[in-house]
Design a protein around this motif. Structure first.
Motif, PDB file in Angstrom:
ATOM      1  N   GLN A 199      -1.947  16.142 110.800  1.00 24.50           N
ATOM      2  CA  GLN A 199      -1.506  15.301 111.909  1.00 24.50           C
ATOM      3  C   GLN A 199      -2.537  15.313 113.047  1.00 24.50           C
TER       4      GLN A 199
ATOM      5  N   ASP B 200      -0.842  12.976 106.728  1.00 19.37           N
ATOM      6  CA  ASP B 200       0.226  13.151 107.714  1.00 19.37           C
ATOM      7  C   ASP B 200      -0.081  12.297 108.943  1.00 19.37           C
ATOM      8  N   GLU B 201       0.524  11.157 109.035  1.00 21.66           N
ATOM      9  CA  GLU B 201       0.302  10.213 110.139  1.00 21.66           C
ATOM     10  C   GLU B 201      -1.177  10.064 110.492  1.00 21.66           C
TER      11      GLU B 201
ATOM     12  N   SER C 103       6.226  16.664 108.168  1.00 20.77           N
ATOM     13  CA  SER C 103       5.024  17.509 108.071  1.00 20.77           C
ATOM     14  C   SER C 103       5.329  18.751 107.245  1.00 20.77           C
TER      15      SER C 103
HETATM   16 MG   LIG Z   1       4.727  15.784 111.714  1.00 24.98          MG
END
Ligand SMILES: [Mg+2]
Ligand SMILES: Nc1ncnc2c1ncn2[C@@H]1O[C@H](COP(=O)(O)OP(=O)(O)OP(=O)(O)O)[C@@H](O)[C@H]1O
Lengths: 273, 268
Positions: free
Chosen positions: A101, A177-178, A65
């Protein structure tokens, strides 16, 4: 199933060239906190080419991140330099969409208004981009929820809305991010296919972070494997699988071999999560 | 059918104003019982009945005197909001401003307002002005404290989100910070409006010939306890009505907030 292509009339598929669009030179990050310095990222040298789909996998806390926020211009690197389209970045730059995220939807805005936020901020045409927002919402299965509020949605639906928000202004570069971390396995696979299709038809450059090795191999042109904290590049793999890819590709021997290879990195290091 | 009827009576008993009303009646009964039980003389605590009778007989007078008090309260409250919220914005947005202003503000708050209220009379005479100032001074601080808290607790990730879209400072404020701080600001406004009533009455105590505060002052002087209690009832009514008004505005402004969601879902 025939779905509308996620493209504006003006948006021609970009030619696949190998010119670097994101360059990192000796980029490292050390967080300075009250109880001392936290080294999060060892110096990284890397380039991402225009139109490339780059996926980063790595154990939790290795600085993925952090890397993404630095590329987004939200966090200054402690050392080194990041260049986007040839210019050193010191602040966020136009033409980038970020999926964080967490969904980070504003509870006082409807789902549609949340998706339209970049359009409002940048002062773009609301009719044209409003149509695009509706298309995106329909494509991600949120068509019926446009007028609902974020807290009336499940976690996975919220994350899908935040993906729509990152894509609505048609950015050249997308940082994710994910993004599918909160989705169930089936929706996740569907979203992977969709994202892969969007990227290969529009030629967007994507930097994608994930914990899932199959997801990484399915989506990527190249997979960047990171080591434990403080993170650094452990390996980079080319994924030679043809596009467009369908879920059947997961049975391909090359797919299986590559996921196996990447998995070994983490078992040698002691697990992914 | 009888069952349906019974249910509708039961439903009506569930209305939000019924429970406090029942509680109040209970308290009044207790009050009356205590007077009889302990033999408290009427010049110390009047009986509820006397108060109600006075309230009924003197209603026109009380209503007339409630007007200047309410006006002063509202004016002071509006001033609190108009000055308090921007000052809170400044304090929250700049460490420098905070370090200069905030300690002084806290210090000024510890000065007892009643002690300096006569000064306002010296400065502004016997009109409505000293009351407004007094209401403002009491209502101001809670607004500032709550709004500073609200603006400072904006989720840094949401600010990152706005920054990633290259939002300008004012856009970030309008789209993220202000809505985020609004629930906290309303919490401050609710405290502020009740304190503004107190402020207005303090202003009337020290120098005024009108208003509920003046009625209170005079009735104590003349040992007219039922009148004094009636004035207190009117004063609480003013406070309750103004509080309720702020509450209604809050519902309209932040229907999305967790504290309001149940109504919102029903309405949707
Ligand atoms: Mg992360
Ligand atoms: N604001 C911060 N202050 C101090 N340290 C931080 C901060 N943000 C992250 N870190 C540290 O930097 C390291 C990397 O964090 P980062 O969030 O980049 O990890 P990640 O790879 O994204 O992990 P995950 O997969 O769990 O999301 C962590 O060990 C964390 O302790």
């Amino acid at each position: 199933m025939s779905r509308p292509y996620l493209r504006l009339a003006s948006e021609a598929p970009a030619p696949l060239s190998a010119s670097p669009i994101i360059e990192m030179r000796g980029v490292s990050k050390t967080y300075r906190t009250r109880d001392g310095d936290v080294p999060s990222l060892k110096p990284i040298d890397f380039t991402i080419n225009e139109g490339e789909f780059l996926v980063v996998v790595g154990p939790s806390g290795c600085g993925k991140s952090t890397l993404l926020k630095m590329v987004a211009g939200l966090l200054p690197p402690s050392a080194g330099e990041i260049r986007v389209e040839g210019r050193t970045i010191t602040k966020p730059h136009p033409g980038v969409g970020v999926v964080f995220q967490q969904p980070l939807l504003l509870p006082w805005r409807s789902v549609f208004a949340n998706v339209m936020m970049p359009v409002e901020v940048k002062g773009l045409d609301r009719t044209i981009y409003g149509r695009r927002a509706t298309e995106l919402l329909e494509m991600t299965g949120l068509g019926d929820f446009a007028n609902k509020y974020p807290w009336q949605l499940s976690g996975g639906m919220q994350q899908r809305a935040s993906i729509c928000r990152a894509l609505v202004h048609d950015p050249k570069i997308v940082l994710m991010d994910e993004p599918f971390g909160a989705l169930d396995a089936m929706t996740r696979e569907k979203m992977n296919v969709e994202l892969q299709r969007i990227q290969s038809t529009t030629g967007k450059t994507v930097l994608f972070i994930t914990h899932s090795i199959p997801e990484a191999v399915f989506l990527a042109d190249r997979v960047l494997v990171m080591s434990e904290r403080p993170g650094t590049i452990a390996a980079v793999y080319e994924v030679g699988l043809e596009r467009p890819r369908t879920l059947d590709v997961m049975a391909d021997p090359r797919f299986v071999a590559l996921t196996q290879k990447i998995r070994h990195h983490f078992y040698a290091q002691g697990g992914l999560d | 059918m009888t069952q349906a009827k019974r249910r509708s009576v039961w439903d009506r008993l569930q209305a939000p104003w019924v429970r406090p009303a029942l509680f109040l009646i209970g308290l009044i009964v207790l009050w009356d019982a205590a007077i009889h039980l302990f033999g408290i003389p009427a010049y110390q605590v009047p009986s509820p009945l006397d108060v109600i009778v006075t309230l009924y007989q003197e209603w026109p007078l009380l209503l007339r005197e409630a007007v200047p008090t309410t006006t002063a309260t509202i004016a002071g409250f509006v001033l609190s909001a108009v000055f308090g919220i921007p000052i809170a914005m400044l304090i929250a947005s700049s460490k420098t401003v905070e370090s200069y202003v905030y300690p002084l503000l806290v210090f000024s708050q510890s000065i007892p307002k009643i002690a300096i209220a006569p000064l306002f009379v010296v400065w502004f005479g016997f009109g409505i002005f000293p009351k407004v100032i007094s209401a403002f001074l009491l209502g101001f601080f809670p607004v500032v404290v709550a709004a500073v808290q609200g603006f400072k607790s904006v989720d840094p990730d949401l600010l990152d989100l706005a920054r990633a879209m290259e939002a300008k400072r004012f856009q970030t404020f309008r789209m993220v910070s202000l809505p985020f701080a609004t629930p906290a600001i309303f919490a401050g406004l609710k405290v502020s409006v009740t304190l503004a009533v107190v402020g207005a009455v303090v202003g009337e105590f020290v120098g005024s010939n009108s208003g509920i505060g003046y009625v209170l002052q005079r009735s104590i002087g003349n040992f007219e306890l039922p009148m004094m209690f009636a004035a207190l009832v009117v004063l609480s009514l003013i406070g309750v009505i103004l509080f309720w008004f702020v509450d209604v505005v809050e519902r309209l402004v932040i229907p999305w907030h967790a504290s309001q969601r149940r109504d919102f879902l029903v309405a949707a």
